[in-house]
Design a protein around this motif. Structure first.
Motif, PDB file in Angstrom:
ATOM      1  N   ARG A 204       7.812 -25.839  28.212  1.00 48.74           N
ATOM      2  CA  ARG A 204       7.619 -27.286  28.178  1.00 48.74           C
ATOM      3  C   ARG A 204       6.698 -27.869  28.498  1.00 48.74           C
ATOM      4  NH1 ARG A 204      11.307 -32.121  26.035  1.00 48.74           N
ATOM      5  NH2 ARG A 204      12.072 -30.451  24.191  1.00 48.74           N
ATOM      6  N   GLY A 205       5.820 -27.120  28.693  1.00 48.61           N
ATOM      7  CA  GLY A 205       4.148 -28.002  29.084  1.00 48.61           C
ATOM      8  C   GLY A 205       4.552 -27.414  30.675  1.00 48.61           C
ATOM      9  N   GLY A 206       5.399 -26.817  31.518  1.00 43.45           N
ATOM     10  CA  GLY A 206       5.128 -26.608  32.406  1.00 43.45           C
ATOM     11  C   GLY A 206       6.622 -27.791  33.022  1.00 43.45           C
ATOM     12  N   LYS A 207       7.130 -27.690  32.483  1.00 38.22           N
ATOM     13  CA  LYS A 207       8.033 -28.779  32.431  1.00 38.22           C
ATOM     14  C   LYS A 207       9.719 -28.216  33.381  1.00 38.22           C
ATOM     15  CE  LYS A 207       8.030 -33.311  30.340  1.00 38.22           C
ATOM     16  NZ  LYS A 207       7.467 -33.140  29.150  1.00 38.22           N
ATOM     17  N   LEU A 208       9.655 -26.928  32.308  1.00 30.05           N
ATOM     18  CA  LEU A 208      11.112 -26.112  32.725  1.00 30.05           C
ATOM     19  C   LEU A 208      10.373 -25.521  34.558  1.00 30.05           C
ATOM     20  CD1 LEU A 208      11.786 -24.777  29.381  1.00 30.05           C
ATOM     21  CD2 LEU A 208      12.832 -26.936  30.329  1.00 30.05           C
ATOM     22  N   VAL A 209       9.749 -25.907  35.083  1.00 28.50           N
ATOM     23  CA  VAL A 209       9.145 -25.238  35.976  1.00 28.50           C
ATOM     24  C   VAL A 209       9.154 -26.810  37.384  1.00 28.50           C
ATOM     25  CG1 VAL A 209       7.687 -24.265  37.425  1.00 28.50           C
ATOM     26  CG2 VAL A 209       8.206 -23.015  35.547  1.00 28.50           C
TER      27      VAL A 209
END
Ligand code: SF4
Ligand code: SF4
Length: 398
Positions: A204-209
């Motif tokens: 999700r565009g880095g959100k899940l990190v």
């Protein structure tokens, strides 16, 4: 690196390089840095590189890198037709020729209709003669495999999927989007037809990190797996045999190393009931806190009134995933103090943005909510004062 097969038995690395988010140097791509990252991935076995006509500078950058390193024949290029810009049959040739030129190649291995959301778009392309055009390009060898990238709902995905003899497709899919967009139903339908599925926005565009709430992080840590946050997102995908390639927009050597490690290790069907339970907790914690499910893709832009839609939503979410003050601070910096005002209150309710949002966000309504929270009266007054000061200063300098 592990490999899965396309429709014709060609081996594709399970990890694909998403070329949309290269680091910039000034206004253009930092080509030396991008080259380092691409070549590191290449030496680790990545053979699938995904770009698009509209990813600014990306096609030209990877074309240069592949030529410079003489690896064009050892890798697969996936790029996309900006179908939303096509209004005539001659435009198909024009855009495609430009892409070949930028990519410094005589063929595209995987060519996609970009950002399809509705069967009507495919019908319009068919009326312009796209089926004959594709047949010609495949016959001449300029296109090897034809597919589409998709952001609409499941119904329209199935309609497009079933309307043509596609070689592959590309969908947004991750543990937060299991039932949105094409979703797991779309993934399984494509696989049942023998159509390989490429995954975009796996994190999700880095959100899940980068934007996981504390409760979600704790659930992962307490699982005893010892996996990173990226491990959880990517392994959930590799766990599914219907997934062919997972694209990751890698813009650091550390990211390349981590993604390649996961692609080496992850196995299909390796998730245990405990792993699924962990992710259920993670999802619940994320959804509890996020205010708008915006991925920052910018498909809604430009707004005719210059409203910075993704910027406003990012700050609104930051208020809830980090802190209210941090969200408002970021808002002041990135939206409130730009030269051209970009406030939600400039919205004239035209609705154009909502037609393009792959997440189906009720943008107009959410903008109102966001503005109320991001700019309570004291902040509004403060930002206006600073703006006045900045403009006065700018005029003097001019
Ligand atoms: S509805 Fe508002 S935010 Fe959306 S494009 Fe129109 S003016 Fe911009
Ligand atoms: S509002 Fe929708 S289209 Fe705009 S950036 Fe967010 S997810 Fe993308």
């Amino acid at each position: 690196m592990q490999y899965r097969e396309d429709r014709y038995g060609n081996k594709l690395s399970v990890l694909g390089f998403g070329c949309m988010r290269f680091t910039k140097k000034g206004n253009s791509i930092d080509i030396d840095k991008a080259e380092g990252e691409i070549m590191e991935a290449y030496h680790s076995g990545v053979n699938y590189y995904d770009t698009a006509y509209v990813y600014s500078g990306s096609e030209a950058a990877i074309g240069e890198i592949f030529e410079r390193n003489q690896i064009r024949d050892k890798i697969n290029i996936a790029t996309k037709l900006p179908q939303y810009l096509i209004s005539s049959r001659s435009a198909l040739d024009r855009y495609f020729s430009e892409e070949l030129k930028r990519l410094r190649t005589d063929r595209v291995d995987y060519y996609l209709m970009h950002h399809m959301t509705d069967i009507a778009q495919w019908e319009r392309l068919k009326n312009l003669g796209i089926e004959e055009w594709i047949a010609e390009k495949k016959k001449s060898g300029q296109i090897r495999c034809i597919g589409f990238s998709y952001h609409g709902n499941t119904d329209n995905f199935l309609k497009i999927l079933n309307d043509y003899d596609w070689d592959f497709c590309q969908i947004q899919y991750n543990y937060l989007d299991e039932v949105t967009q094409a979703g797991v139903a779309g993934l399984k339908a494509a696989a049942a037809k023998g159509i390989p599925v490429v995954i975009m926005e796996p994190l999700r565009g880095g959100k899940l990190v980068n934007m996981l709430p504390d409760g979600a992080k704790e659930a992962m840590k307490n699982s005893g797996r010892g996996w990173s946050y990226a491990d959880w997102g990517l392994r959930w995908l590799y766990n599914q045999k219907e997934v062919t390639v997972v694209l990751s927009g890698m813009n650091s050597l550390d990211m390349v190393a981590e993604n390649c490690r996961i692609a080496d290790e992850a196995e299909t069907g390796a998730f245990t009931p405990e792993d699924f339970a962990t992710l259920e907790v993670v999802k619940q914690k994320i959804q509890e806190r996020e205010k708008v499910g915006c991925t920052g893709c910018r498909y809604c832009m430009p707004c005719p009134r210059n409203v910075d839609i993704p910027g406003i939503f990012r700050c609104y979410n930051t208020m809830y995933t980090e802190s209210k003050s941090q969200g408002r601070f970021q808002f002041a910096q990135t939206v409130g103090l730009t030269k051209e005002p970009a406030f939600a209150t400039q919205c004239i309710q035209c609705g154009k943005c909502e037609q393009h949002c792959p997440q189906n966000i009720p943008i107009r309504q959410k903008l109102k909510e966001a503005d109320r929270e991001l700019r309570p009266l004291p902040y509004k007054i403060g930002i206006n004062l600073v703006r006045k000061y900045m403009f006065r200063k700018t005029r003097k300098q001019a």
